[in-house]
Design a protein around this motif. Structure first.
Motif, PDB file in Angstrom:
ATOM      1  N   ASN A  18       6.266   8.187   6.914  1.00 20.13           N
ATOM      2  CA  ASN A  18       7.564   8.859   6.842  1.00 20.13           C
ATOM      3  C   ASN A  18       7.531   9.879   5.700  1.00 20.13           C
ATOM      4  OD1 ASN A  18      10.255   9.609   6.723  1.00 20.13           O
ATOM      5  ND2 ASN A  18      11.000   7.626   6.023  1.00 20.13           N
ATOM      6  N   ASN A  19       7.627  11.173   6.047  1.00 20.70           N
ATOM      7  CA  ASN A  19       7.734  12.238   5.049  1.00 20.70           C
ATOM      8  C   ASN A  19       6.557  12.215   4.074  1.00 20.70           C
ATOM      9  OD1 ASN A  19      10.115  13.160   2.427  1.00 20.70           O
ATOM     10  ND2 ASN A  19       8.741  14.439   3.593  1.00 20.70           N
ATOM     11  N   ASN A  76       8.311   3.008  -1.082  1.00 17.92           N
ATOM     12  CA  ASN A  76       8.912   4.292  -1.451  1.00 17.92           C
ATOM     13  C   ASN A  76      10.356   4.144  -1.941  1.00 17.92           C
ATOM     14  OD1 ASN A  76      10.029   3.610   1.044  1.00 17.92           O
ATOM     15  ND2 ASN A  76      10.066   5.732   1.792  1.00 17.92           N
ATOM     16  N   LEU A  77      10.824   2.914  -2.112  1.00 21.40           N
ATOM     17  CA  LEU A  77      12.198   2.659  -2.538  1.00 21.40           C
ATOM     18  C   LEU A  77      12.227   1.416  -3.413  1.00 21.40           C
ATOM     19  CD1 LEU A  77      15.330   3.193  -2.246  1.00 21.40           C
ATOM     20  CD2 LEU A  77      15.244   1.667  -0.248  1.00 21.40           C
ATOM     21  N   ASN A 136       7.110   9.175   1.777  1.00 25.18           N
ATOM     22  CA  ASN A 136       7.458  10.057   0.649  1.00 25.18           C
ATOM     23  C   ASN A 136       6.287  10.169  -0.327  1.00 25.18           C
ATOM     24  OD1 ASN A 136      10.075   8.257   1.416  1.00 25.18           O
ATOM     25  ND2 ASN A 136      10.576  10.421   1.207  1.00 25.18           N
ATOM     26  N   SER A 137       5.175  10.650   0.186  1.00 19.61           N
ATOM     27  CA  SER A 137       3.915  10.613  -0.559  1.00 19.61           C
ATOM     28  C   SER A 137       3.086  11.870  -0.320  1.00 19.61           C
ATOM     29  CB  SER A 137       3.084   9.389  -0.133  1.00 19.61           C
ATOM     30  OG  SER A 137       3.760   8.189  -0.418  1.00 19.61           O
ATOM     31  N   VAL A 138       2.117  12.095  -1.229  1.00 19.44           N
ATOM     32  CA  VAL A 138       1.113  13.146  -1.062  1.00 19.44           C
ATOM     33  C   VAL A 138      -0.255  12.526  -1.296  1.00 19.44           C
ATOM     34  CG1 VAL A 138       0.330  15.441  -1.737  1.00 19.44           C
ATOM     35  CG2 VAL A 138       2.751  14.850  -1.987  1.00 19.44           C
ATOM     36  N   ILE A 139      -1.153  12.725  -0.343  1.00 19.69           N
ATOM     37  CA  ILE A 139      -2.493  12.151  -0.390  1.00 19.69           C
ATOM     38  C   ILE A 139      -3.501  13.288  -0.352  1.00 19.69           C
ATOM     39  CG2 ILE A 139      -4.157  10.695   0.841  1.00 19.69           C
ATOM     40  CD1 ILE A 139      -1.693   9.131   1.916  1.00 19.69           C
TER      41      ILE A 139
END
Length: 389
Positions: free
Chosen positions: A239-240, A274-275, A257-260
């Motif tokens: 997700n996102n 993510n929460l 909600n991440s960047v890899i």
């Protein structure tokens, strides 16, 4: 078009660990990297970089010719783009009292040679930190979708699929395969790149970009705004997220909600929260201050540098930053910051030896028929010797 020079002067440090192995211009955001986007917008095939010394051999320094020097990490509206295109020699555009774009001869690059400066604070979307790459990714996917597909015709969607939305918001490049899946563009555009594959049973809810030769594995559940860079594999639930490219999250498990980065591998059933349980805003490790700093975001998961790996069943806390070349395999939750080249992923673990770093990178890259070059090794060696663990 004159030489395009991408400058890292203001923002490179903000994007670590993602920029430890590349200039800011080489970050992917939307469908394209910043560099690819500016090349298309300004119709240029000659690019160079003003970046960190240890990166300069891989990313060539500018020739001493007339050039457009640009801080790459922003999206322009039509008016701002025209301002950039219409710059005359010695003219510059400024954002927050810092040079953003200047047309100048690199033979004698000096502020004293700038005759006119104009503020361009209006009309641009500035990307200033790693979390912006996923938080604002929906804007970039829309921008790139229109840039790449204008005046072109999509390949047809196979009748085996279910589709919701407007067909103009779906584009499938040549050689892509999409079968027995569902695609929903009511929530955003979907772009399927050249030779990409959406395997059977996937559910895609836009905005989504699946870039060249990448795959959504069987039964993947993908919520936008999500970008999967080229030559990557993604399964499970995401997700996102933004995957820069050449990485695998091939199995079940959730990442949001991440960047890899590139050349990463997330073991089966790796999950990233993510929460926070108390719904508080998420803190992330900052390389400059060497401390945890509040993002102001309620949702923030994982920022992972290149060549990092997680073992099967790895569980990552909300707001985890993983450095370049880290290898996480010990039981229990790793800390919110896993240093570069950590061997294990916990505090005080030993450092992943440099020969082994090379060996793993060579094997991973060979699977994509790409060589770990001598220049790549110099970059990894510099980081191995200079990054604190």
């Amino acid at each position: 078009m004159k030489q395009l020079v991408f400058s890292d002067a203001q923002y490179w440090a903000n994007f670590r660990p993602l920029t430890l192995t590349r200039p800011v211009a080489e970050l992917r955001f939307g469908i394209l990297t910043f560099a690819e986007r500016w090349q298309k917008l300004l119709n240029s095939d000659t690019v160079s970089y003003l970046t960190e010394d240890y990166l300069q051999d891989k990313f060539p320094a500018p020739k001493k010719v007339e050039s457009i020097v640009i801080v790459a990490n922003f999206l322009p509206d039509e008016k701002a783009l025209e301002q950039i295109k219409n710059l005359q020699l010695g003219e510059a555009l400024v954002y927050r009292d810092e040079l953003l774009v200047v047309k100048i001869n690199m033979e004698n690059f000096s502020l004293s040679n700038i005759s006119k400066m104009e503020d361009i604070s209006e009309g641009i979307t500035m990307i200033e930190k790693p979390t912006d790459l996923f938080s604002l990714n929906h804007i970039a996917i829309d921008f790139d979708f229109d840039l790449l597909t204008k005046g072109r015709t999509s390949q047809p969607l196979s009748s085996t699929n279910g589709f919701l939305g407007d067909e103009k918001d779906l584009f499938i490049e040549e050689g892509a395969e999409v079968e027995f899946s569902t695609l929903n563009t009511k929530t955003g555009k979907i772009y399927i790149g050249k030779d990409a594959e959406v395997m059977e049973g996937c559910h895609l809810r836009g905005p989504i970009a699946l870039c060249e030769a990448s795959k959504f594995n069987l039964g993947a559940k993908v919520y936008g705004a999500t970008t999967i860079g080229p030559h990557s594999k993604v399964g499970g639930e995401v997700n996102n997220i933004v995957v820069l490219g050449y990485s695998n999250k091939g199995h079940d498990g959730f990442v949001g909600n991440s960047v890899i980065g590139e050349w990463c591998n997330l073991g089966a059933d790796t999950n990233s929260s993510n929460l926070k349980n108390n719904y508080a805003s998420v803190k992330l490790y900052n390389y400059t201050s060497q401390s945890m700093e509040d993002t102001g975001l309620q949702f923030a998961g994982l920022i992972m540098g290149d060549h990092a790996k997680t073992a099967i069943n790895t569980q990552l806390n909300t707001g985890t930053v993983v450095g370049v070349g880290a290898n996480i395999f010990r039981s229990g939750f790793p800390p919110n910051f896993v240093p570069d080249f950590s061997w294990g992923g916990h505090r005080h673990d030993e450092k992943f030896s440099l020969p082994k770093v090379y060996e793993v990178a060579e094997k991973a890259m060979a699977r994509r028929k790409i060589e770990l070059t001598a220049v790549d090794k110099v970059i990894l060696k510099y980081l191995h010797e200079n990054m604190n663990t």
